[in-house]
Design a protein around this motif. Structure first.
Motif, short mmCIF file in Angstrom:
data_model
loop_
_atom_site.label_atom_id
_atom_site.label_comp_id
_atom_site.label_asym_id
_atom_site.label_seq_id
_atom_site.Cartn_x
_atom_site.Cartn_y
_atom_site.Cartn_z
N GLY A 1 0.77 -1.10 -0.02
CA GLY A 1 -0.10 -0.15 -0.01
C GLY A 1 0.88 1.28 0.01
N MET A 2 2.14 1.09 0.09
CA MET A 2 2.88 2.31 0.03
C MET A 2 3.60 2.61 -1.21
SD MET A 2 2.65 3.63 3.18
CE MET A 2 3.84 4.74 3.23
N GLU A 3 3.47 3.78 -1.83
CA GLU A 3 4.03 4.02 -3.20
C GLU A 3 5.48 4.15 -3.02
OE1 GLU A 3 1.60 6.51 -6.25
OE2 GLU A 3 3.53 7.80 -5.82
N ARG A 4 6.10 3.43 -4.09
CA ARG A 4 7.50 3.58 -4.44
C ARG A 4 7.82 3.93 -5.59
NH1 ARG A 4 10.20 -2.12 -2.03
NH2 ARG A 4 9.61 -2.05 0.43
N GLN A 5 7.32 3.79 -6.81
CA GLN A 5 7.60 4.06 -7.87
C GLN A 5 6.50 5.12 -8.65
OE1 GLN A 5 9.71 0.09 -9.58
NE2 GLN A 5 10.66 1.87 -10.39
N ARG A 6 6.94 6.04 -9.29
CA ARG A 6 5.64 6.66 -10.10
C ARG A 6 6.57 7.84 -11.17
NH1 ARG A 6 0.46 7.71 -10.68
NH2 ARG A 6 0.08 6.48 -8.67
N ALA A 7 6.04 7.52 -12.19
CA ALA A 7 6.64 8.42 -13.27
C ALA A 7 5.52 8.32 -14.38
CB ALA A 7 8.03 7.86 -13.76
N ASP A 8 5.89 9.17 -15.45
CA ASP A 8 5.07 8.89 -16.86
C ASP A 8 6.11 8.58 -17.88
OD1 ASP A 8 3.63 10.46 -19.30
OD2 ASP A 8 2.44 10.73 -17.76
N ILE A 9 5.43 8.02 -18.77
CA ILE A 9 6.07 7.30 -20.07
C ILE A 9 6.61 8.54 -20.75
CG2 ILE A 9 5.53 6.29 -22.34
CD1 ILE A 9 3.32 4.68 -20.90
N SER A 10 5.87 9.69 -20.69
CA SER A 10 6.73 10.82 -21.44
C SER A 10 8.05 11.21 -20.70
CB SER A 10 5.72 12.08 -21.35
OG SER A 10 5.52 12.57 -20.17
N ASP A 11 8.65 10.68 -19.68
CA ASP A 11 9.64 10.82 -19.04
C ASP A 11 10.73 10.03 -19.43
OD1 ASP A 11 8.50 12.85 -17.22
OD2 ASP A 11 7.80 11.18 -15.79
N LEU A 12 10.42 9.11 -20.40
CA LEU A 12 11.60 8.53 -20.90
C LEU A 12 12.85 9.14 -21.45
CD1 LEU A 12 9.54 5.56 -22.78
CD2 LEU A 12 11.31 5.13 -20.74
N LEU A 13 14.07 8.81 -21.09
CA LEU A 13 15.13 9.60 -21.60
C LEU A 13 15.25 9.35 -22.91
CD1 LEU A 13 17.67 8.98 -18.62
CD2 LEU A 13 16.14 11.20 -19.22
N TRP A 14 15.12 7.95 -23.49
CA TRP A 14 15.11 7.57 -24.86
C TRP A 14 13.57 7.04 -25.01
CZ3 TRP A 14 19.04 9.23 -27.93
CH2 TRP A 14 19.99 9.50 -27.39
N PRO A 15 12.86 7.59 -25.97
CA PRO A 15 11.51 7.45 -26.42
C PRO A 15 11.78 6.18 -26.99
CG PRO A 15 12.29 8.95 -27.82
CD PRO A 15 13.33 8.78 -26.68
N VAL A 16 10.50 5.25 -27.13
CA VAL A 16 10.31 3.85 -27.45
C VAL A 16 11.09 3.66 -29.13
CG1 VAL A 16 8.64 1.95 -28.33
CG2 VAL A 16 8.49 3.17 -26.08
#
Length: 239
Positions: free
Chosen positions: A161-176
């Motif tokens: 129940g404790m959040e450890r990871q959160r980000a956005d796909i747009s934060d990828l340093l190198w996109p897909v």
């Protein structure tokens, strides 16, 4: 009929969302550091490192997750997973999405972190740290026709129940598209390949009894429970 020395292993497959069909897994590529883990961290000049897991490391995300042998530092890494439907070599980034990506999923790149640190110190290979049984849980593959191409959307993971990871796909340093292009310059991509695209900050250890919940955008979310170590054969998790 080919005369095998013993019965050939069953193919590794994953469910396809909202379908009775299944996605045959060829190989599993994992991208190294591809999010900023510190505020203000400079953008990298070089493409990230990559490594592989065997297809047999794939297991459905959910249910019980046995704590692996040989480690005292078993860590989670939530990632966007890209499923390849058409292979190729020297893929141009501008053609990666429309010609080569079949779908997307949410996955965990599980790591025996203590073994990884040992490998880094000794300059040795990462396979003991990364390529163990059930080290790549993955949700059903969502076809591009159903979800479009993912350029933004939250990645998140909680433990008990404790959040450890959160980000956005747009934060990828190198996109897909850039990742596919990089890989295809080294190896010819194949239909059925999966690409784990990197994990954001917040990686941490898991212990037996932990409940892990995680997801990526609207394409996959799951809950699993870490159980005690087991020595059962990974084939029992192949469908």
């Amino acid at each position: 009929m080919t005369d095998f020395a013993f019965p050939a292993p069953a193919p590794v497959t994953l469910p396809i969302a909202n379908s009775a069909s299944r996605f045959p897994v060829a190989r599993v590529f994992c991208i190294g550091r591809n999010y900023r883990w510190q505020p203000g961290e400079p953008a990298p000049r070089a493409m990230p490192a990559w490594f592989m897991k065997p297809a047999s490391a794939i297991t459905p995300a959910g249910g019980d997750l046995p704590y692996p042998p040989g480690t005292a530092d078993f860590c989670h890494e939530i990632e966007l997973v890209v499923a390849i439907g058409r292979g190729g070599r020297d893929i141009a980034p501008e053609h990666a999405e429309d010609r080569h990506i079949w779908g997307y999923a949410a996955g965990l790149d599980l790591t025996r972190r203590d073994l990884q640190h040992e490998a880094k110190r000794a300059g040795g290979p990462w396979e003991p740290a990364k390529a163990f049984d059930r080290s790549a849980p993955c949700t059903p593959i969502v076809p591009v026709a159903d979800c479009g191409h993912l350029r933004q959307g939250a990645l998140w993971l909680t433990v008990n129940g404790m959040e450890r990871q959160r980000a956005d796909i747009s934060d990828l340093l190198w996109p897909v598209p850039e990742l596919l292009a990089m890989l295809s310059r080294s190896v010819a991509l194949m239909p059925g390949d999966l690409i784990y695209t990197g994990t954001p900050a917040g990686v941490g250890p898991l212990t037996p009894g932990d409940t892990v919940s995680a997801g990526v955008a609207d394409i996959g979310r799951f809950t699993l429970t870490v159980t005690g170590a087991t020595h059962s054969h990974p084939a029992s998790f192949i469908h």
